[in-house]
Design an enzyme around this catalytic site. Sequence first.
Site, PDB file in Angstrom:
ATOM      1  N   GLU A  48      -0.270   5.741  -4.094  1.00  0.00           N
ATOM      2  CA  GLU A  48      -0.813   4.440  -3.701  1.00  0.00           C
ATOM      3  C   GLU A  48      -1.387   4.528  -2.286  1.00  0.00           C
ATOM      4  O   GLU A  48      -0.680   4.932  -1.363  1.00  0.00           O
ATOM      5  CB  GLU A  48       0.292   3.380  -3.756  1.00  0.00           C
ATOM      6  N   GLU A  79       4.555   3.312 -10.075  1.00  0.00           N
ATOM      7  CA  GLU A  79       5.225   4.601  -9.887  1.00  0.00           C
ATOM      8  C   GLU A  79       5.568   5.280 -11.204  1.00  0.00           C
ATOM      9  O   GLU A  79       5.521   6.511 -11.311  1.00  0.00           O
ATOM     10  CB  GLU A  79       6.506   4.417  -9.068  1.00  0.00           C
ATOM     11  N   GLN A 101       5.239   5.909  -1.810  1.00  0.00           N
ATOM     12  CA  GLN A 101       4.901   5.326  -0.515  1.00  0.00           C
ATOM     13  C   GLN A 101       6.118   5.367   0.424  1.00  0.00           C
ATOM     14  O   GLN A 101       5.988   5.640   1.609  1.00  0.00           O
ATOM     15  CB  GLN A 101       4.389   3.909  -0.708  1.00  0.00           C
ATOM     16  N   PHE A 105      10.948   3.781  -3.370  1.00  0.00           N
ATOM     17  CA  PHE A 105      10.276   3.363  -4.608  1.00  0.00           C
ATOM     18  C   PHE A 105      10.365   4.398  -5.705  1.00  0.00           C
ATOM     19  O   PHE A 105       9.869   4.197  -6.808  1.00  0.00           O
ATOM     20  CB  PHE A 105       8.817   2.989  -4.312  1.00  0.00           C
ATOM     21  N   HIS A 146      13.122   0.373   2.854  1.00  0.00           N
ATOM     22  CA  HIS A 146      12.153   1.318   3.410  1.00  0.00           C
ATOM     23  C   HIS A 146      12.872   2.370   4.252  1.00  0.00           C
ATOM     24  O   HIS A 146      12.306   2.912   5.184  1.00  0.00           O
ATOM     25  CB  HIS A 146      11.103   0.594   4.267  1.00  0.00           C
TER      26      HIS A 146
END
Lengths: 343, 343, 321, 321
Positions: A48, A79, A101, A105, A146
């Site tokens: 992405e 994904e 990313q 994910f 994240h």
Amino acid sequence: MTWDQGLHKATTVLAGEQGTRELTYLEAIRAALRYEMQRDQRVLVMGEDIGVYGGAFKVTQGLIEEFGEDRVIDTPMTELAMIYAAIGMSFEGFLPVVEMQFADFISTGFDAIVQFAATNYFRWRQPVPITIRAPGGGGLRAGPFHSQSNEAWFVHTPGLKVVAPATPADAYGLLLSAIRDPNPVIYYETKYLYRSLKGMVPEGEALTPIGQAAVRRSGEELSIIAYGAMVQEALSAANELERAGHSIEVLDLRTLKPLDEAAILATARKTGKVLIVHEANRTCGVGAEVAALIAEQAFEYLDGPITRLAAPDTPVPYSPPLEDAYRPNAAKILAAARELLAY
Amino acid sequence: MTWDQGLHKATTVLAGEQGTRELTYLEAIRAALRYEMQRDQRVLVMGEDIGVYGGAFKVTQGLIEEFGEDRVIDTPMTELAMIYAAIGMSFEGFLPVVEMQFADFISTGFDAIVQFAATNYFRWRQPVPITIRAPGGGGLRAGPFHSQSNEAWFVHTPGLKVVAPATPADAYGLLLSAIRDPNPVIYYETKYLYRSLKGMVPEGEALTPIGQAAVRRSGEELSIIAYGAMVQEALSAANELERAGHSIEVLDLRTLKPLDEAAILATARKTGKVLIVHEANRTCGVGAEVAALIAEQAFEYLDGPITRLAAPDTPVPYSPPLEDAYRPNAAKILAAARELLAY
Amino acid sequence: MNEIDDELLQQAHYWMRLTRALDDRGTFLHKQSKIVGGYFSQIGHEALSVAAALSLGPKDIIAPMHRDLGAYLVRGLTPRRILAQWLGRETGVTRGRDANLHGMGDLSLGIIGFISHLPASTGVITGVAHGIKLKGEPRVAMCFFGDGSASQGLAHEAMNWASVFKLPMVIICENNQYAYSTPLSRQMAIEHIAQRAAGYNMPGVIVDGNDFAAVYHATKEAVERARSGGGPTFIECKTMRMRGHAIHDNMAYVPKELLAEWEARDPIARIEAELRARGLLDDAKLAALLARIEAELDEAQAFAEASPYPDPATLTDGVYA
Amino acid sequence: MNEIDDELLQQAHYWMRLTRALDDRGTFLHKQSKIVGGYFSQIGHEALSVAAALSLGPKDIIAPMHRDLGAYLVRGLTPRRILAQWLGRETGVTRGRDANLHGMGDLSLGIIGFISHLPASTGVITGVAHGIKLKGEPRVAMCFFGDGSASQGLAHEAMNWASVFKLPMVIICENNQYAYSTPLSRQMAIEHIAQRAAGYNMPGVIVDGNDFAAVYHATKEAVERARSGGGPTFIECKTMRMRGHAIHDNMAYVPKELLAEWEARDPIARIEAELRARGLLDDAKLAALLARIEAELDEAQAFAEASPYPDPATLTDGVYA
Ligand SMILES: Cc1ncc(C[n+]2csc(CCOP(=O)(O)OP(=O)(O)O)c2C)c(N)n1
Ligand SMILES: Cc1ncc(C[n+]2csc(CCOP(=O)(O)OP(=O)(O)O)c2C)c(N)n1
Ligand SMILES: [Mg+2]
Ligand SMILES: [Mg+2]
């Protein structure tokens, strides 16, 4: 040129003479991608926002200009299909490198990895030579989604290889190896080190073999076993302890699956005291496996409890004081090492 | 009756006097579901083919006739939406029990479990009281996709609870506890035991607490720590060793997350020799965590290497000779225990 | 079936009969406990799997699933290897590693071995089609998946991907009315799964999956479109799963009338009626064909039964390439 | 906007202005390094998020995502709690646990806190809607998701589930032209995402997402349909993300003309034009409103900045309920 004329052959375009250059950890990853893409036309990257935009962290910046959009593929936000697409492309002879990313994910594409890619060779002898780049780890105030270090899911799953470079040279060398490995390899890169860590990186064919740990520092009294971002922290702690007169060995695992059992047992047998450090959650993490291995096979050599320093079993918190409490670092390693040395 | 009048309240309909009855492992699961559904109208079950058909293994047979299709929900074939749906229903006050047709398919709903359900209470204090039933394990010649023991993925993930009953009484008692627990609980039931294991099961409020292991057999020389299908195998091996004059303790973990650390350390300290057995793959399995725990906290008490007997790191093979070689059993436990006793 | 020439029709007839006979043998071997674990019959799917496979060329690739025995056979997977697979032998497609029809892949025949997690076939074939497109080769990738599998997110992701990149791909949706015990009404709120194709800007074709010619025409057209750069096509084949989900399932949940209705539309009866109408088949010819097939299967079964089981010492060998 | 009465229009105006002001303050606080990590601006989404939220009743439930600040505010999440969240304080919605707009849930306000893994909002709201239906209550569940998120399998699974069970659900698709740097053409092969609604037998409505009244009418109608047992509705709001994906993104990949075109369609300018046309707004009134909002936000920011950080000793407390 048609595929048959050129693409199926691995062409070492770039051998040349080997120099070295100083690169950041991030630049080393990019250099590895470029080198492999120049060398072998079967290599392609996808993910992405990795093309026109150059990736969320700009790791792939410049690649689409150099290699075109057939080999630097901006994908829809999906994904699961992406990893399946990589698998299918590999059946057509490609060597796809997929960027998640964020490592977080990867769970969205989980089935494709653990059910399909991991088992295929076992089932019908068709290799799945894909690489999945997973930017992991915390320390960047990015919160529970994240910052994950979720490598243990894949270390537990048979049929996968998992690597986690701690230096720019290994970021380069392990990515070369991952791309060329005929198996699915998950490549955990440490966001924290992207721009904060620089190092000398050889040019050309400087592969770091998968499955080999590296002794980063030799010592006699205690072994610190770490990987990824924790290696630098371990080295800082070891330096500090040296100033206090201690002799500390630091082993960088580099590959998490298959583990370099010989190197792990060798350091444990040498020092008799082992401190295992990782940023991932403690329970059933890679540290558990390393500890179990030592407890089983180096039992007679131990002079103290096998100690683990890992993140506690909570999601990665956002607020700075919480994340600082959560994440292992040099100071915490120092404290744990001192305690073990005193045992 | 509207929801507000009755459904939000947990109504103990079925207290009665407590008797016991002999049930198979499978019947015990069904009895627990019925008991909870009768007791508390917030409890509902859902999954693929669990209603009209009664489930792939007939665990839920009869429930739709008794409780109707609002509380026994045949779903589309979609694990991810299903687990998300359960989470959403829990926000409306329900206590959903989701059946994965096989534990293997839990990876298809992975994100909903490890990213949403596991983290929600940590993030905004909203509990996610769902139960996911995962029929796991091999020995049935069902191959790589209907035999998995993938509990370690979830044991590693913070925020989840994981249980794995080894007896009909615990199949009943742990399911009661799982349903009432305010957290997401993954309930690994062992297909191999469904009809092959019978046992006495109390009626009514016979909850097995989450987080408590059980000493199945007391002994002095060696501890075998196991869970799920391996507990019976461990007991057979222990009986055999007893005939040879050895005194073996068998600890049934019952809950895999959070582990009963006290019970694990107590047995390790008592016997000084530990053999950990599971059907899941070896690397980073629950056995690694148990071994690491003992190596760290019961180090001084050990008289031999902490030994693990687990499935090798391959997918579960189909062909009988391969699966027999793959799966731990009483004979293999016996051999490993003898070796450790002789240490 | 007018436009199907005699030779193709006879060829198709052979494959459909072989498929059914092999399937019946699977059921029989399971009853004899020679196949352990599960067994999935495809009775009812013969026309669609054979027709779709026959519409492809030798270098095309398929990703079938558990009711596409016909497609495996047409692509060249032999009854010997299939039976040895079912019996868990070293000579089987997966050397005893994967179970029953799972994993029966062989890229030299253009077949991808499926995994249970449905519909992986749609995902992986998207990548194959993408690879083909990148190489610029005039080849086609085809996948199969079911009405139940259509509810999975992956089906959506794969169709979207295929349409965004305009891949040379043909998607065969085998709508056989049930996913295990789950009827269509509980799986979706639409009448035709092909209605979803518009959401990916691809043609959505609906055919009678029990009519060899209808499926063949639809797939042939889609294959040609894909081969000539026209992008993916979605083809919904209406059919019926004539047995239980797997062998243990007595499918008490299927209304008798529905079964009877589809029994009357049996794909083999229909192709045989056409062959008889064309004078290409009579009772004697049929008997001869069936005998030939039984002999072929007897030989294959003998091979399979004589084949060794995998050596347990090799258990951990094949994990890494 | 004729059918929107004066009071509602003024109310909407307040919320839209508050949303933008709070968003600007977020950007500002990030530039000051007071918000660490990322920050996601929603500029451009004010009309749609406010209108959708205003079409609901107090007992309805929403599952918003990262550009629905307007909806959070309308539902009653205060700027105080939001700012404290952004600054990682104990008084923030997640007590410093979750980052920036993530996890801002509070069921007492009918808000579900989102996770990064898009579009979880569609999945979890399906369950809420299912629960509501089982209880037989006249309530509605609404989710938000984006054009990029539409490619995810979960969106498909959730829409299918909602349609099979005919749930009281409204799906707001915020088509803001980009997913991070990815334009629509790379995300899908169709023009309108709402074209997919037919694949789930639900109405697929397309509205100008920058027109408060248009969104309000569409959502109101959908909410009424859901409330009265008519099942789910899919509403695609066409809009534009007027800032980068997150604060670090200069969105060099967005054509200038496209931005200019949408700048001219600014949702706040449009509602203000209508208010002025009705004589409900003039420069003085606007200045007063903005001053009131700034004062409100100053007070909220002061509260947030004065709030303590979470105590590290509590780190592992909140994992299990
Ligand atoms: C992800 C996943 N969930 C559950 C299953 C279990 N399962 C195997 S086949 C099947 C039904 C499949 O239905 P359909 O796609 O219509 O194919 P059919 O069997 O009818 O040919 C189910 C639920 C599975 N294989 N994969
Ligand atoms: C499953 C998943 N993959 C990747 C991401 C990273 N990511 C965050 S937002 C975003 C773009 C989302 O696009 P869209 O749904 O259109 O929402 P928008 O940001 O445009 O409002 C991406 C790729 C994510 N959050 N979740
Ligand atoms: Mg079906
Ligand atoms: Mg968008």
